[in-house]
Design a protein around this motif. Structure first.
Motif, PDB file in Angstrom:
ATOM      1  N   SER A 167       0.848  -1.182   0.000  1.00 52.72           N
ATOM      2  CA  SER A 167       0.000   0.000   0.000  1.00 52.72           C
ATOM      3  C   SER A 167       0.890   1.240   0.000  1.00 52.72           C
ATOM      4  CB  SER A 167      -0.901   0.011   1.240  1.00 52.72           C
ATOM      5  OG  SER A 167      -0.116   0.172   2.415  1.00 52.72           O
ATOM      6  N   GLU A 168       0.312   2.377  -0.317  1.00 50.47           N
ATOM      7  CA  GLU A 168       1.095   3.608  -0.366  1.00 50.47           C
ATOM      8  C   GLU A 168       1.713   3.916   0.993  1.00 50.47           C
ATOM      9  OE1 GLU A 168       2.895   6.947  -1.971  1.00 50.47           O
ATOM     10  OE2 GLU A 168       1.889   5.249  -2.952  1.00 50.47           O
ATOM     11  N   ALA A 169       0.953   3.714   2.048  1.00 47.88           N
ATOM     12  CA  ALA A 169       1.454   3.981   3.395  1.00 47.88           C
ATOM     13  C   ALA A 169       2.617   3.060   3.747  1.00 47.88           C
ATOM     14  CB  ALA A 169       0.334   3.829   4.417  1.00 47.88           C
ATOM     15  N   GLU A 170       2.499   1.775   3.404  1.00 45.13           N
ATOM     16  CA  GLU A 170       3.563   0.821   3.689  1.00 45.13           C
ATOM     17  C   GLU A 170       4.819   1.152   2.900  1.00 45.13           C
ATOM     18  OE1 GLU A 170       1.182  -3.312   4.726  1.00 45.13           O
ATOM     19  OE2 GLU A 170       1.447  -2.736   2.620  1.00 45.13           O
ATOM     20  N   ARG A 171       4.640   1.518   1.640  1.00 48.43           N
ATOM     21  CA  ARG A 171       5.793   1.828   0.788  1.00 48.43           C
ATOM     22  C   ARG A 171       6.525   3.074   1.292  1.00 48.43           C
ATOM     23  NH1 ARG A 171       3.289   2.642  -3.536  1.00 48.43           N
ATOM     24  NH2 ARG A 171       2.970   0.453  -4.027  1.00 48.43           N
ATOM     25  N   VAL A 172       5.772   4.082   1.690  1.00 51.81           N
ATOM     26  CA  VAL A 172       6.390   5.315   2.198  1.00 51.81           C
ATOM     27  C   VAL A 172       7.137   5.034   3.503  1.00 51.81           C
ATOM     28  CG1 VAL A 172       5.907   7.583   3.191  1.00 51.81           C
ATOM     29  CG2 VAL A 172       4.764   6.876   1.090  1.00 51.81           C
TER      30      VAL A 172
END
Length: 233
Positions: free
Chosen positions: A116-121
């Motif tokens: 997810s975007e949050a995990e990747r960031v």
């Protein structure tokens, strides 16, 4: 900084002890506190300390590890790939229908892209911080040399050619273990970084991708450490 409650209590007792000469009334307070702590803190005499000295390696675990390594290694002292696959399946490192124990770089990239975007960031930010600190730490350790009577003395700092990293697997994956080992190995200058982790979760594969791991073995335990130490044919 903040002292733990127990340290604060010990400091209080020390102050009370020092104050008894000036205020005998504090004696009853000190006795009450000591009684309340009697079930938590116990006095240990020197003759009992030796009983706590134990072998750092559990004999049973050591025997099991040796048995696994004996099963894995061939006459040349290297790990046999067929034997490793057999052990990995038996111990649950890979599924029964697995055909290989290596996680490809393509799989790791796919896992990273699938976050997810949050995990990747979050993973990217943590990677950047670990990398920055590791590189600064490496720069702080430098070669040095000084003159001494009759010659020179000093030391040089050089990285290992290869680093073996281990990240626990299972229900609670630790991508932080990947970052804290693989990234620091890169910062140290290791030319080859090998990672081992049984039943790797997507987040572990993603961490391997962002850490630029060269080889990813999805095996764990003694079989993983043995493979990284002895090499595989």
């Amino acid at each position: 900084f903040i002292l733990s409650p127990w340290i604060q209590l010990l400091l209080l007792l020390s102050n009370l002890e020092a104050s008894l000469a000036f205020s005998p009334q504090l004696s009853s307070i000190k006795s009450t506190i000591s009684l309340n702590m009697s079930g938590v803190l116990n006095r240990v005499t020197p003759d009992k300390v030796s009983l706590e000295i134990k072998d750092p390696v559990d004999p049973t675990a050591l025997g099991q590890a040796k048995a696994i390594l004996d099963e894995l290694t061939d006459s040349k002292g290297m790990v046999d790939s067929d034997s490793l696959m057999k052990v990995a399946k038996r111990l649950g490192d890979v599924p029964e229908d697995a055909t290989q124990f290596i996680v490809t770089k393509e799989e790791c990239k796919a896992a990273y892209d699938g976050l997810s975007e949050a995990e990747r960031v979050a993973l990217t930010n943590i990677h950047g911080r670990v990398k920055a600190f590791a590189e600064m730490q490496r720069k702080s350790v430098v070669d040095m040399e000084m003159d001494i009577p009759g010659g020179k003395a000093g030391h040089t700092v050089s990285p290992c050619s290869a680093a073996g990293c281990y990240a626990p697997g299972g229900r609670y994956p630790l991508p932080s273990s990947v970052l804290m080992t693989a990234v620091t190995a890169r910062a140290a200058g290791c030319q080859k970084v090998v990672l081992a982790s049984p039943r790797p979760a997507p987040i572990t594969k993603a961490a391997a991708y962002i850490s630029d791991v060269d080889l990813f073995l999805c095996v764990g335990g003694a079989q993983a450490v043995g493979t990284m130490a002895f090499g595989i044919e």
